[in-house]
Design an enzyme around this catalytic site. Structure first.
Site, PDB file in Angstrom:
ATOM      1  N   ARG A 129      15.694  48.643  64.856  1.00 29.62           N
ATOM      2  CA  ARG A 129      16.150  49.676  65.814  1.00 29.62           C
ATOM      3  C   ARG A 129      17.604  49.470  66.226  1.00 29.62           C
ATOM      4  O   ARG A 129      18.042  49.897  67.291  1.00 29.62           O
ATOM      5  CB  ARG A 129      15.257  49.728  67.052  1.00 29.62           C
ATOM      6  N   LYS A 151      30.502  57.482  62.247  1.00 29.74           N
ATOM      7  CA  LYS A 151      29.696  58.360  61.392  1.00 29.74           C
ATOM      8  C   LYS A 151      29.173  57.525  60.238  1.00 29.74           C
ATOM      9  O   LYS A 151      29.959  56.913  59.501  1.00 29.74           O
ATOM     10  CB  LYS A 151      30.531  59.529  60.852  1.00 29.74           C
ATOM     11  N   GLU A 193      44.242  61.634  53.912  1.00 32.10           N
ATOM     12  CA  GLU A 193      43.685  61.549  55.278  1.00 32.10           C
ATOM     13  C   GLU A 193      44.767  61.085  56.263  1.00 32.10           C
ATOM     14  O   GLU A 193      44.683  61.392  57.455  1.00 32.10           O
ATOM     15  CB  GLU A 193      42.477  60.602  55.308  1.00 32.10           C
ATOM     16  N   LYS A 235      42.689  58.719  65.502  1.00 33.12           N
ATOM     17  CA  LYS A 235      41.233  58.860  65.352  1.00 33.12           C
ATOM     18  C   LYS A 235      40.508  58.292  66.568  1.00 33.12           C
ATOM     19  O   LYS A 235      39.544  58.888  67.064  1.00 33.12           O
ATOM     20  CB  LYS A 235      40.751  58.195  64.058  1.00 33.12           C
ATOM     21  N   GLU A 245      31.061  65.064  68.156  1.00 29.04           N
ATOM     22  CA  GLU A 245      31.538  66.343  67.629  1.00 29.04           C
ATOM     23  C   GLU A 245      30.866  67.518  68.338  1.00 29.04           C
ATOM     24  O   GLU A 245      30.409  68.465  67.698  1.00 29.04           O
ATOM     25  CB  GLU A 245      31.270  66.397  66.108  1.00 29.04           C
ATOM     26  N   ARG A 250      36.557  66.681  67.922  1.00 28.94           N
ATOM     27  CA  ARG A 250      36.400  65.858  66.715  1.00 28.94           C
ATOM     28  C   ARG A 250      36.381  66.714  65.451  1.00 28.94           C
ATOM     29  O   ARG A 250      36.776  66.248  64.379  1.00 28.94           O
ATOM     30  CB  ARG A 250      35.123  65.001  66.817  1.00 28.94           C
ATOM     31  N   ASN A 254      38.170  67.592  60.555  1.00 29.32           N
ATOM     32  CA  ASN A 254      37.664  68.204  59.320  1.00 29.32           C
ATOM     33  C   ASN A 254      38.686  69.135  58.671  1.00 29.32           C
ATOM     34  O   ASN A 254      38.349  69.895  57.760  1.00 29.32           O
ATOM     35  CB  ASN A 254      36.371  68.981  59.610  1.00 29.32           C
ATOM     36  N   HIS A 257      38.552  70.204  55.032  1.00 28.08           N
ATOM     37  CA  HIS A 257      37.260  69.794  54.490  1.00 28.08           C
ATOM     38  C   HIS A 257      36.387  70.976  54.056  1.00 28.08           C
ATOM     39  O   HIS A 257      35.541  70.810  53.188  1.00 28.08           O
ATOM     40  CB  HIS A 257      36.511  68.916  55.501  1.00 28.08           C
ATOM     41  N   HIS A 261      35.330  70.969  50.537  1.00 24.81           N
ATOM     42  CA  HIS A 261      33.900  70.848  50.209  1.00 24.81           C
ATOM     43  C   HIS A 261      33.548  71.765  49.028  1.00 24.81           C
ATOM     44  O   HIS A 261      32.791  71.372  48.126  1.00 24.81           O
ATOM     45  CB  HIS A 261      33.064  71.224  51.433  1.00 24.81           C
ATOM     46  N   HIS A 275      37.125  62.636  47.023  1.00 23.60           N
ATOM     47  CA  HIS A 275      37.050  63.302  48.332  1.00 23.60           C
ATOM     48  C   HIS A 275      38.447  63.554  48.910  1.00 23.60           C
ATOM     49  O   HIS A 275      38.766  64.668  49.333  1.00 23.60           O
ATOM     50  CB  HIS A 275      36.207  62.436  49.283  1.00 23.60           C
TER      51      HIS A 275
HETATM   52  P1  NAD Z   1      34.713  53.993  47.810  1.00 25.82           P
HETATM   53  O1  NAD Z   1      34.085  53.229  48.890  1.00 25.82           O
HETATM   54  O2  NAD Z   1      33.859  54.488  46.707  1.00 25.82           O
HETATM   55  O3  NAD Z   1      35.928  53.142  47.223  1.00 25.82           O
HETATM   56  C1  NAD Z   1      36.679  53.687  46.158  1.00 25.82           C
HETATM   57  C2  NAD Z   1      36.718  52.725  44.968  1.00 25.82           C
HETATM   58  O4  NAD Z   1      37.614  51.664  45.265  1.00 25.82           O
HETATM   59  C3  NAD Z   1      35.382  52.070  44.644  1.00 25.82           C
HETATM   60  O5  NAD Z   1      35.287  51.943  43.259  1.00 25.82           O
HETATM   61  C4  NAD Z   1      35.528  50.681  45.272  1.00 25.82           C
HETATM   62  O6  NAD Z   1      34.718  49.729  44.634  1.00 25.82           O
HETATM   63  C5  NAD Z   1      36.980  50.397  45.059  1.00 25.82           C
HETATM   64  N1  NAD Z   1      37.607  49.489  46.004  1.00 25.82           N
HETATM   65  C6  NAD Z   1      37.466  49.476  47.357  1.00 25.82           C
HETATM   66  N2  NAD Z   1      38.340  48.626  47.901  1.00 25.82           N
HETATM   67  C7  NAD Z   1      39.044  48.071  46.899  1.00 25.82           C
HETATM   68  C8  NAD Z   1      40.107  47.139  46.841  1.00 25.82           C
HETATM   69  N3  NAD Z   1      40.678  46.659  47.953  1.00 25.82           N
HETATM   70  N4  NAD Z   1      40.580  46.777  45.628  1.00 25.82           N
HETATM   71  C9  NAD Z   1      40.061  47.321  44.490  1.00 25.82           C
HETATM   72  N5  NAD Z   1      39.064  48.234  44.479  1.00 25.82           N
HETATM   73  C10 NAD Z   1      38.577  48.611  45.681  1.00 25.82           C
HETATM   74  O7  NAD Z   1      35.458  55.315  48.378  1.00 25.82           O
HETATM   75  P2  NAD Z   1      36.289  55.640  49.699  1.00 25.82           P
HETATM   76  O8  NAD Z   1      37.275  56.650  49.273  1.00 25.82           O
HETATM   77  O9  NAD Z   1      36.721  54.433  50.407  1.00 25.82           O
HETATM   78  O10 NAD Z   1      35.188  56.330  50.619  1.00 25.82           O
HETATM   79  C11 NAD Z   1      34.571  57.536  50.241  1.00 25.82           C
HETATM   80  C12 NAD Z   1      33.298  57.693  51.060  1.00 25.82           C
HETATM   81  O11 NAD Z   1      33.668  57.714  52.444  1.00 25.82           O
HETATM   82  C13 NAD Z   1      32.557  58.987  50.788  1.00 25.82           C
HETATM   83  O12 NAD Z   1      31.197  58.694  50.630  1.00 25.82           O
HETATM   84  C14 NAD Z   1      32.767  59.813  52.043  1.00 25.82           C
HETATM   85  O13 NAD Z   1      31.666  60.653  52.319  1.00 25.82           O
HETATM   86  C15 NAD Z   1      32.912  58.731  53.083  1.00 25.82           C
HETATM   87  N6  NAD Z   1      33.652  59.122  54.288  1.00 25.82           N
HETATM   88  C16 NAD Z   1      33.107  58.828  55.484  1.00 25.82           C
HETATM   89  C17 NAD Z   1      33.766  59.138  56.646  1.00 25.82           C
HETATM   90  C18 NAD Z   1      33.184  58.736  57.973  1.00 25.82           C
HETATM   91  O14 NAD Z   1      33.731  59.123  59.009  1.00 25.82           O
HETATM   92  N7  NAD Z   1      32.138  57.956  57.986  1.00 25.82           N
HETATM   93  C19 NAD Z   1      35.025  59.751  56.595  1.00 25.82           C
HETATM   94  C20 NAD Z   1      35.581  60.040  55.347  1.00 25.82           C
HETATM   95  C21 NAD Z   1      34.883  59.728  54.185  1.00 25.82           C
HETATM   96  N1  GLY Z   2      35.984  62.008  59.093  1.00 30.63           N
HETATM   97  C1  GLY Z   2      35.648  62.926  60.135  1.00 30.63           C
HETATM   98  C2  GLY Z   2      35.100  62.290  61.354  1.00 30.63           C
HETATM   99  O1  GLY Z   2      35.001  61.090  61.428  1.00 30.63           O
HETATM  100  O2  GLY Z   2      34.730  62.974  62.265  1.00 30.63           O
END
Ligand code: NAD
Ligand code: GLY
Length: 377
Positions: A129, A151, A193, A235, A245, A250, A254, A257, A261, A275
């Site tokens: 939990r 998130k 971003e 942020k 949000e 917040r 987006n 986005h 999307h 993305h």
């Molecule tokens: P990711 O986590 O897939 O990383 C991208 C690639 O880089 C992967 O292959 C990873 O293994 C590699 N990598 C990571 N760090 C590295 C490093 N220092 N050196 C070498 N390789 C490295 O992708 P991302 O772009 O970081 O994140 C995308 C995800 O984030 C999506 O699922 C998206 O939905 C999510 N997201 C979430 C939020 C949120 O607020 N929670 C906001 C934006 C995006």
């Molecule tokens: N990436 C959008 C949010 O965190 O709200």
């Protein structure tokens, strides 16, 4: 909130009463993680979750610093990539954490990009939990966006990020040097971003991006640290005002986005379009649509398009490899989780740094606009 000076360590606070936490930003922080995170090491140990690409690049730095601080660690390594944000991996991860005997006051460390951060955060929210977790983001996207704000999510057959929770970490540790091993394409995607924060409400920061974005992408540490700190401050402020949000504040995060999307859906949420690349094209489309509606000066839309292009990011349907028509793209938008009572809220702009939420956009106009964009391809 501490105002950053140069590249010295800085701390940004996310103010959420009992869920408040600090974000520590410092080049080399990963090598001091043992000392910096010691207060969170219940029973003198951490459980670290990472992905395979981070093992050769960054994991050893974290493990060495924990050993030096006499903190034990167990490590679970998951496959890299978006497919890891799945029910299957969530089950594998929670089973592994339970096998380690995780307790509620244990702290799980998410070492990786947004994929690891989103999955581990969600697992932490449901295990016993709610267990504590720390984010150590290693991609630019995760450092400026996904590691902050709570998130967490996995994907489902029905779409991306549809199963999740708002669940805040207890600490975020950002080391810009981890970006030294990040592939250039991932770095650029994360940079979209960064630019977003300037476009939302900080025109001076957008101008800074125009002047320093090239240096940042080429590896300049001071530029990277400044961009990360400014983005994280923005942020943290927005999340502190509207954690879940609900007020619309917040939702400004987006920007790009909704258009993005549609492009991601058209490319099957695959490596064809990352993305951040979709967000980059989406922001340029949002500004050009705003200009077409007479909301935004056309020269601002041109400036946005020019900077996104200069950063090596897609700024048009053609750049994003999209040949679909407006009707198809609008149909993708209708499946966006941001749909509210049959209406799709759009982030539009009155100019650079003047983004606003419009819940009454006529989708026929969006379709016609996208057909016009397609004709230029
Ligand atoms: P990711 O986590 O897939 O990383 C991208 C690639 O880089 C992967 O292959 C990873 O293994 C590699 N990598 C990571 N760090 C590295 C490093 N220092 N050196 C070498 N390789 C490295 O992708 P991302 O772009 O970081 O994140 C995308 C995800 O984030 C999506 O699922 C998206 O939905 C999510 N997201 C979430 C939020 C949120 O607020 N929670 C906001 C934006 C995006
Ligand atoms: N990436 C959008 C949010 O965190 O709200």
């Amino acid at each position: 909130m501490t105002v950053p000076k140069g590249v010295s360590p800085s701390t940004v606070s996310v103010e959420l009463s009992e869920r408040s936490y600090d974000i520590h930003i410092e080049a080399g922080a990963l090598d001091r993680a043992g000392d910096l995170l010691a207060p969170y090491a219940a029973r003198g140990r951490f459980i670290v979750i990472t992905d395979r690409n981070i093992v050769p690049n960054q994991l050893y730095r974290l493990e060495s610093s924990l050993t030096a601080a006499a903190i034990a660690s167990a490590v679970e390594v998951l496959p890299a990539g978006e497919a890891t944000k799945s029910w299957t991996m969530l089950e594998k991860l929670t089973d592994a954490l339970l096998a380690y005997g995780v307790e509620r006051n244990d702290t799980i460390i998410a070492l990786g990009g947004g994929v690891i951060g989103d999955l581990v955060g969600f697992a932490a929210s449901i295990l016993k939990r709610g267990c504590r977790f720390v984010q150590i983001p290693t991609t630019l996207l995760a450092q400026v966006d996904s590691s902050v704000g709570g998130k967490t999510a996995i994907n489902s057959k029905a779409g991306k990020n549809l199963i999740g929770a708002f669940y805040q970490p207890v600490h975020v540790l950002i080391d810009p040097t981890t970006l030294d091993t990040l592939p250039q394409r991932e770095l650029r995607a994360g940079y979209a971003e960064v630019v977003k924060y300037g476009l939302i409400d900080d025109p001076a920061f957008f101008a800074w991006c125009e002047d320093h974005g090239g240096k940042l992408l080429a590896g300049d540490r001071a530029a990277r640290t400044h961009a990360i700190t400014t983005s994280v401050q923005a942020k943290a402020r927005i999340v502190g005002e509207d954690e879940r949000e609900t007020s619309g504040r917040r939702a400004l995060l987006n920007l790009g986005h909704t258009f993005g999307h549609a492009l991601e859906a058209e490319t099957g949420f695959s490596d064809r379009l990352l993305h951040g690349e979709a967000v980059a094209a989406g922001m340029a489309l949002a500004f050009r649509f705003s200009a077409m509606q007479g909301l935004c000066p056309p020269e601002d839309a041109l400036r946005v398009t020019a900077h996104i292009t200069a950063a090596g990011l897609p700024s048009s349907l053609r750049d994003a490899g999209i040949s679909a028509d407006g009707k198809t793209l609008v149909a993708h938008m209708m499946h966006d989780k941001k749909m509210e009572g049959g209406q799709l809220p759009f982030l539009l702009a009155r100019g650079i740094g003047q983004t606003f939420l419009d819940k009454k956009v006529d989708l026929a106009k969006v379709e016609a606009f996208l057909n016009g964009e397609r004709a230029q391809a």
